[in-house]
Design a protein around this motif. Sequence first.
Motif, PDB file in Angstrom:
ATOM      1  N   PRO A  72      12.402   2.754  -5.598  1.00  0.00           N
ATOM      2  CA  PRO A  72      12.362   1.958  -4.369  1.00  0.00           C
ATOM      3  C   PRO A  72      10.996   2.111  -3.703  1.00  0.00           C
ATOM      4  CG  PRO A  72      13.642   3.966  -4.037  1.00  0.00           C
ATOM      5  CD  PRO A  72      13.300   3.921  -5.497  1.00  0.00           C
ATOM      6  N   ILE A  73      10.383   0.976  -3.330  1.00  0.00           N
ATOM      7  CA  ILE A  73       9.046   1.033  -2.748  1.00  0.00           C
ATOM      8  C   ILE A  73       9.009   0.418  -1.344  1.00  0.00           C
ATOM      9  CG2 ILE A  73       7.866   1.068  -4.971  1.00  0.00           C
ATOM     10  CD1 ILE A  73       7.293  -1.942  -4.572  1.00  0.00           C
ATOM     11  N   GLY A  74      10.170   0.138  -0.790  1.00  0.00           N
ATOM     12  CA  GLY A  74      10.218  -0.426   0.551  1.00  0.00           C
ATOM     13  C   GLY A  74      11.373  -1.396   0.682  1.00  0.00           C
ATOM     14  N   GLU A  75      11.267  -2.245   1.671  1.00  0.00           N
ATOM     15  CA  GLU A  75      12.306  -3.236   1.937  1.00  0.00           C
ATOM     16  C   GLU A  75      11.659  -4.572   2.213  1.00  0.00           C
ATOM     17  OE1 GLU A  75      14.964  -3.858   5.735  1.00  0.00           O
ATOM     18  OE2 GLU A  75      15.889  -2.288   4.495  1.00  0.00           O
ATOM     19  N   TRP A  76      12.231  -5.625   1.656  1.00  0.00           N
ATOM     20  CA  TRP A  76      11.751  -6.969   1.944  1.00  0.00           C
ATOM     21  C   TRP A  76      12.933  -7.901   2.139  1.00  0.00           C
ATOM     22  CZ3 TRP A  76      11.618 -12.030   0.066  1.00  0.00           C
ATOM     23  CH2 TRP A  76      10.698 -12.855   0.737  1.00  0.00           C
ATOM     24  N   ASN A  77      12.874  -8.690   3.192  1.00  0.00           N
ATOM     25  CA  ASN A  77      13.908  -9.667   3.492  1.00  0.00           C
ATOM     26  C   ASN A  77      15.288  -9.018   3.599  1.00  0.00           C
ATOM     27  OD1 ASN A  77      14.557 -12.309   4.133  1.00  0.00           O
ATOM     28  ND2 ASN A  77      15.003 -12.898   2.012  1.00  0.00           N
ATOM     29  N   LEU A 113       3.512 -13.769   4.383  1.00  0.00           N
ATOM     30  CA  LEU A 113       2.598 -12.989   3.547  1.00  0.00           C
ATOM     31  C   LEU A 113       3.097 -11.574   3.288  1.00  0.00           C
ATOM     32  CD1 LEU A 113      -0.956 -14.042   4.784  1.00  0.00           C
ATOM     33  CD2 LEU A 113       0.127 -14.537   2.589  1.00  0.00           C
ATOM     34  N   SER A 114       4.179 -11.165   3.943  1.00  0.00           N
ATOM     35  CA  SER A 114       4.714  -9.834   3.671  1.00  0.00           C
ATOM     36  C   SER A 114       5.216  -9.733   2.229  1.00  0.00           C
ATOM     37  CB  SER A 114       5.842  -9.485   4.651  1.00  0.00           C
ATOM     38  OG  SER A 114       6.950 -10.361   4.491  1.00  0.00           O
ATOM     39  N   LEU A 115       5.615 -10.845   1.623  1.00  0.00           N
ATOM     40  CA  LEU A 115       6.019 -10.823   0.213  1.00  0.00           C
ATOM     41  C   LEU A 115       4.807 -10.547  -0.664  1.00  0.00           C
ATOM     42  CD1 LEU A 115       8.021 -11.208  -2.088  1.00  0.00           C
ATOM     43  CD2 LEU A 115       7.598 -13.679  -1.954  1.00  0.00           C
ATOM     44  N   PHE A 116       3.691 -11.210  -0.378  1.00  0.00           N
ATOM     45  CA  PHE A 116       2.451 -10.953  -1.118  1.00  0.00           C
ATOM     46  C   PHE A 116       2.028  -9.495  -0.964  1.00  0.00           C
ATOM     47  CE2 PHE A 116      -2.203 -10.560  -0.844  1.00  0.00           C
ATOM     48  CZ  PHE A 116      -2.572 -10.949  -2.122  1.00  0.00           C
ATOM     49  N   ASN A 117       2.153  -8.957   0.249  1.00  0.00           N
ATOM     50  CA  ASN A 117       1.765  -7.570   0.487  1.00  0.00           C
ATOM     51  C   ASN A 117       2.660  -6.596  -0.275  1.00  0.00           C
ATOM     52  OD1 ASN A 117      -0.255  -8.480   2.174  1.00  0.00           O
ATOM     53  ND2 ASN A 117       0.918  -8.152   4.053  1.00  0.00           N
ATOM     54  N   MET A 118       3.958  -6.874  -0.336  1.00  0.00           N
ATOM     55  CA  MET A 118       4.870  -6.011  -1.081  1.00  0.00           C
ATOM     56  C   MET A 118       4.584  -6.100  -2.580  1.00  0.00           C
ATOM     57  SD  MET A 118       7.230  -3.745  -0.972  1.00  0.00           S
ATOM     58  CE  MET A 118       7.900  -3.882   0.711  1.00  0.00           C
ATOM     59  N   ALA A 119       4.311  -7.307  -3.052  1.00  0.00           N
ATOM     60  CA  ALA A 119       3.952  -7.480  -4.465  1.00  0.00           C
ATOM     61  C   ALA A 119       2.664  -6.730  -4.773  1.00  0.00           C
ATOM     62  CB  ALA A 119       3.799  -8.959  -4.790  1.00  0.00           C
ATOM     63  N   GLY A 120       1.718  -6.763  -3.834  1.00  0.00           N
ATOM     64  CA  GLY A 120       0.478  -6.017  -4.011  1.00  0.00           C
ATOM     65  C   GLY A 120       0.722  -4.525  -4.099  1.00  0.00           C
ATOM     66  N   ARG A 121       1.645  -4.026  -3.285  1.00  0.00           N
ATOM     67  CA  ARG A 121       1.991  -2.603  -3.365  1.00  0.00           C
ATOM     68  C   ARG A 121       2.558  -2.269  -4.741  1.00  0.00           C
ATOM     69  NH1 ARG A 121       6.063   0.014   0.991  1.00  0.00           N
ATOM     70  NH2 ARG A 121       4.156  -0.091   2.249  1.00  0.00           N
TER      71      ARG A 121
END
Length: 267
Positions: free
Chosen positions: A49-54, A81-89
């Motif tokens: 797990p690397i965080g939470e999205w949506n 853009l939080s999806l892009f940021n999570m994908a970047g992580r």
Amino acid sequence: MNIQQQFNLIGSEIGYWFVSANGRLWLPNGEVPVGCAKELGFTNQRAQPIGEWNGQTAWLICHDMKNAMSSIRSLLDSSDLSLFNMAGRAVQLSEFYRSHKYCGYCGHEMYISSTEWCCLCDHCKERYYPQISPSIIVAIRHQNKILLAKHVRHNKDNLYTVLAGFTEIGETMETAVEREVFEESKLKIKNVRYIGSQPWPFPNSLMMAYLADYDSGEIIVDKNELVEANWYHYTQLPKIPEYGTIARRLIEETIALCREYDELGQN
């Protein structure tokens, strides 16, 4: 205990699945898959797990799916853009784990910390953190015109954008802005002001964005970095970066200042 063993063997977990390898992400149908791991076919895989999205858990799987592995640039088109940021992580962590399987000091196997983003060595107790390279990006205005350049790396795309570069040891961000502009264009600037930042995982940058005004000098481009650079009236722009990028935001903000200059007739 090696890095992969620190990932949980998954079964019926639910969430968004960021499957990454070699700097790319699995995007079937152009989207990050969401749902139950078992239903998506993630059997005998390990995830972290690397965080939470949506509102759901974001899971990282370090694996090459062999098909639909893509750059995450397409996610810049998302309104959030939080999806892009999570994908970047996810992409950056996957590359970090891949390149830190063994300790650079003693050569022993590494394992992942359970409390922070880092890899640990049980043998010499050294710890490693993901590298983040600070960089600057700056839009420069001269009256009702903006400086745009075609970078060597964008030559085939015929894309024009603002100037950018990495900070160096011992520099402030503002000093880096002035140095990079002078190195690439031989222009001097003034009124440097901070606008915002954007994680830029290509491969591991954090872009700090600035606006600035022209002070003096004639354009002489560094041919190692730029194909060309010119002043463009805000109504006659060449092809520029897409929406979602910090470069486009800087250009749009500079366009607004150029319009204001024409309307008010002043700097």
